[in-house]
Design an enzyme around this catalytic site. Structure first.
Site, PDB file in Angstrom:
ATOM      1  N   TYR A   1      -1.799  -0.981  10.906  1.00 44.59           N
ATOM      2  CA  TYR A   1      -1.689  -1.467   9.513  1.00 44.59           C
ATOM      3  C   TYR A   1      -0.228  -1.423   8.848  1.00 44.59           C
ATOM      4  O   TYR A   1      -0.535  -2.040   8.004  1.00 44.59           O
ATOM      5  CB  TYR A   1      -3.657  -0.610   9.018  1.00 44.59           C
ATOM      6  CG  TYR A   1      -3.575  -0.666   6.831  1.00 44.59           C
ATOM      7  CD1 TYR A   1      -3.307  -0.044   6.431  1.00 44.59           C
ATOM      8  CD2 TYR A   1      -3.709  -2.212   6.898  1.00 44.59           C
ATOM      9  CE1 TYR A   1      -3.097  -0.053   5.171  1.00 44.59           C
ATOM     10  CE2 TYR A   1      -3.991  -2.198   5.617  1.00 44.59           C
ATOM     11  CZ  TYR A   1      -3.025  -1.455   4.295  1.00 44.59           C
ATOM     12  OH  TYR A   1      -3.707  -1.515   3.438  1.00 44.59           O
TER      13      TYR A   1
ATOM     14  N   SER B   1       0.902  -1.534  -0.048  1.00 45.42           N
ATOM     15  CA  SER B   1       0.205  -0.027   0.358  1.00 45.42           C
ATOM     16  C   SER B   1       0.897   1.085   0.210  1.00 45.42           C
ATOM     17  O   SER B   1       1.890   1.088   0.656  1.00 45.42           O
ATOM     18  CB  SER B   1      -0.629   0.422   1.155  1.00 45.42           C
ATOM     19  OG  SER B   1      -1.381   1.888   1.162  1.00 45.42           O
TER      20      SER B   1
ATOM     21  N   LYS C   1       2.131  -3.506   6.505  1.00 46.64           N
ATOM     22  CA  LYS C   1       2.475  -3.539   5.286  1.00 46.64           C
ATOM     23  C   LYS C   1       3.954  -3.571   5.052  1.00 46.64           C
ATOM     24  O   LYS C   1       5.294  -4.341   4.710  1.00 46.64           O
ATOM     25  CB  LYS C   1       1.810  -2.572   4.390  1.00 46.64           C
ATOM     26  CG  LYS C   1       0.780  -3.183   4.958  1.00 46.64           C
ATOM     27  CD  LYS C   1      -0.027  -4.714   3.836  1.00 46.64           C
ATOM     28  CE  LYS C   1      -1.185  -5.140   3.298  1.00 46.64           C
ATOM     29  NZ  LYS C   1      -1.926  -5.793   2.702  1.00 46.64           N
TER      30      LYS C   1
HETATM   31  C1  WQD Z   1     -10.187   9.576   1.122  1.00 52.89           C
HETATM   32  C2  WQD Z   1     -10.183  11.451   1.469  1.00 52.89           C
HETATM   33  C3  WQD Z   1     -10.493  11.930   3.353  1.00 52.89           C
HETATM   34  C4  WQD Z   1     -14.056  10.217   4.774  1.00 52.89           C
HETATM   35  C5  WQD Z   1      -7.156   4.807   3.112  1.00 52.89           C
HETATM   36  C6  WQD Z   1      -5.766   3.833   3.625  1.00 52.89           C
HETATM   37  C7  WQD Z   1      -4.986   3.435   2.783  1.00 52.89           C
HETATM   38  C8  WQD Z   1      -5.757   2.247   1.211  1.00 52.89           C
HETATM   39  C9  WQD Z   1      -6.637   3.390   1.025  1.00 52.89           C
HETATM   40  C10 WQD Z   1      -5.000   0.376   2.429  1.00 52.89           C
HETATM   41  C11 WQD Z   1      -8.982  11.832   1.985  1.00 52.89           C
HETATM   42  C12 WQD Z   1     -11.611  12.388   2.538  1.00 52.89           C
HETATM   43  C13 WQD Z   1     -12.589  10.230   3.490  1.00 52.89           C
HETATM   44  C14 WQD Z   1     -14.980  10.746   4.526  1.00 52.89           C
HETATM   45  C15 WQD Z   1     -13.439  12.075   3.359  1.00 52.89           C
HETATM   46  N1  WQD Z   1      -6.075   1.834   1.784  1.00 52.89           N
HETATM   47  N2  WQD Z   1     -12.956  11.487   3.434  1.00 52.89           N
HETATM   48  N3  WQD Z   1     -15.103  12.413   3.841  1.00 52.89           N
HETATM   49  O1  WQD Z   1      -7.819   8.025   3.239  1.00 52.89           O
HETATM   50  O2  WQD Z   1      -6.757   8.146   2.012  1.00 52.89           O
HETATM   51  O3  WQD Z   1      -6.443   5.433   2.238  1.00 52.89           O
HETATM   52  O4  WQD Z   1      -7.775   3.739   2.042  1.00 52.89           O
HETATM   53  O5  WQD Z   1      -4.426  -0.296   1.137  1.00 52.89           O
HETATM   54  O6  WQD Z   1      -4.358   2.979   3.475  1.00 52.89           O
HETATM   55  O7  WQD Z   1      -5.399   4.750   4.796  1.00 52.89           O
HETATM   56  O8  WQD Z   1      -8.833   6.968   1.982  1.00 52.89           O
HETATM   57  O9  WQD Z   1     -11.092   7.211   1.341  1.00 52.89           O
HETATM   58  O10 WQD Z   1     -10.507   7.074   3.356  1.00 52.89           O
HETATM   59  O11 WQD Z   1      -9.742   9.197   2.031  1.00 52.89           O
HETATM   60  O12 WQD Z   1     -13.709  13.432   3.379  1.00 52.89           O
HETATM   61  O13 WQD Z   1     -15.892  10.346   5.216  1.00 52.89           O
HETATM   62  O14 WQD Z   1     -11.376  11.598   1.394  1.00 52.89           O
HETATM   63  O15 WQD Z   1      -9.802  13.051   4.428  1.00 52.89           O
HETATM   64  O16 WQD Z   1      -8.991  12.987   1.451  1.00 52.89           O
HETATM   65  P1  WQD Z   1      -7.172   7.119   2.177  1.00 52.89           P
HETATM   66  P2  WQD Z   1     -10.171   7.420   2.391  1.00 52.89           P
END
Ligand code: WQD
Length: 333
Positions: free
Chosen positions: A147, A123, A151
């Protein structure tokens, strides 16, 4: 035959579709702790082929030895593991035990059976938050949650394993933000409960299941103040695994590859793209930042393009189109 651990999961199931389309014989091992056997039926429905599937926990050495003695496994794609960042902070021992133990058990049995071709589901979370963008594979490594550390620890274990035995051929695939669904809408992302990730949350706001989206932060140093990520269509990601399998068939050692699009998309840009694809409003409120989030994260994809001859094909519009198609079928049950 390619063993796909966690093959009933979101990325695993889409990868099984791509492997089958590329002519591989696929065997799934999954304990269904975060997926369901119906997902395997969906893979068969899409491919028109029956998919071998064994209900097994990869941490269970006896079960894995039994599996390798029954099936002619030539290579493995290892997805099985816990993957929720927030949950890993609350339950670190469970995350380290499950994720690292499953990798150690799998590699131990592979080594015994002389199977040394492995693709590991890593990741972009293994990269430190203070790296300059876009991220390439030589960027500094370091994590902020169990997490991510699990990895990165597994990446290190695999590097040491390959140093001890040059017979190993290993690809570490570092995913950015996988979203969307197979174009048929038969399989897709189906997190249980309230989704943590943006895309499934937006999908359920558009469908009316959830009232509104909370945008975590609108004061980041980005064009519209909201977080920017490299969203990649899950079928592009799946194809990246097929290419990596081809690559390690004539390579020995360990190689890391970024699987992203190389483009950054903000939260509000994704919301607008989803409204356009679904024809539904996605009401939202601007909220405080989520602890641990970074402002911007997107990939340098040059290495995968050159060495895997792979490049993401789909844009945000197709990701939202296919994600919405899946969401509508999911709701019909
Ligand atoms: C994306 C953007 C949030 C939810 C995670 C893991 C990463 C990978 C992918 C496994 C950010 C914003 C989110 C919400 C929001 N997983 N957001 N409101 O955090 O980039 O990555 O998932 O490999 O390891 O860390 O993904 O979709 O949670 O967030 O505004 O209800 O959306 O702040 O900017 P992230 P995400």
């Amino acid at each position: 035959m390619i063993l796909v651990t966690g093959g009933a999961g979101f990325i695993g199931s889409h990868t099984c579709v791509a492997l089958s389309a590329a002519g591989y014989d696929v065997l799934i091992a999954d304990n269904f702790s975060n997926s369901s056997p119906e997902r395997v039926d969906g893979i068969s429905e899409i491919t028109g082929k029956s998919i071998h599937c064994v209900r097994a926990d990869v941490c269970d050495r006896g079960a894995m030895e039994e599996l390798f003695s029954r099936y002619p496994v030539d290579g493995v794609i290892h997805f099985a593991g816990f993957k929720a960042v927030g949950e890993s902070v609350a339950k670190p021992l469970e995350y380290y035990r499950n994720n690292i133990d499953s990798a150690l058990t799998l590699c131990g049995v592979m080594s015994e059976r002389g199977v040394r071709k492995l693709i590991f589901s890593s990741s972009a979370t293994v990269y430190r938050a203070d790296n300059p963008m876009p991220l390439d594979e030589n960027a500094l490594l370091g994590c902020t949650n169990p997490y991510g550390w699990s990895k990165l620890m597994i990446e290190q274990i695999l590097r040491d394993l390959a140093l001890s035995d040059p017979g190993w051929s290993i690809a570490l695939l570092r995913y950015f933000n996988p979203i969307g669904a197979h174009e048929s809408g038969i399989i897709g992302e189906d997190p249980s409960g309230i989704p943590n990730n943006l895309f499934p949350f937006v999908s359920r706001v558009a469908s009316g299941e959830i009232r509104k989206l909370h945008v975590f932060g609108s004061d980041y140093p980005t064009p519209d103040g909201t977080g920017v990520r490299d969203y990649i269509h899950v079928m592009d990601l799946a194809e990246g695994h097929v290419r990596a399998l081809g690559y390690i068939s004539s390579f020995s050692g360990v190689e890391a590859f970024n699987l992203g699009t190389g483009k950054g998309t903000s939260v509000l840009e994704l919301v607008r793209a989803f409204e356009k694809a679904s024809g539904r409003p996605v009401p939202y409120v601007l909220d405080d930042r989520r602890p641990g989030d970074i402002a911007v994260c997107y990939a340098n994809t040059g290495k995968a393009e050159e060495k895997l001859q792979w490049k993401a094909r789909y844009g945000i519009g197709e990701m939202c189109r296919d994600g919405w198609n899946w969401e509508m079928r999911r709701r019909k049950g």
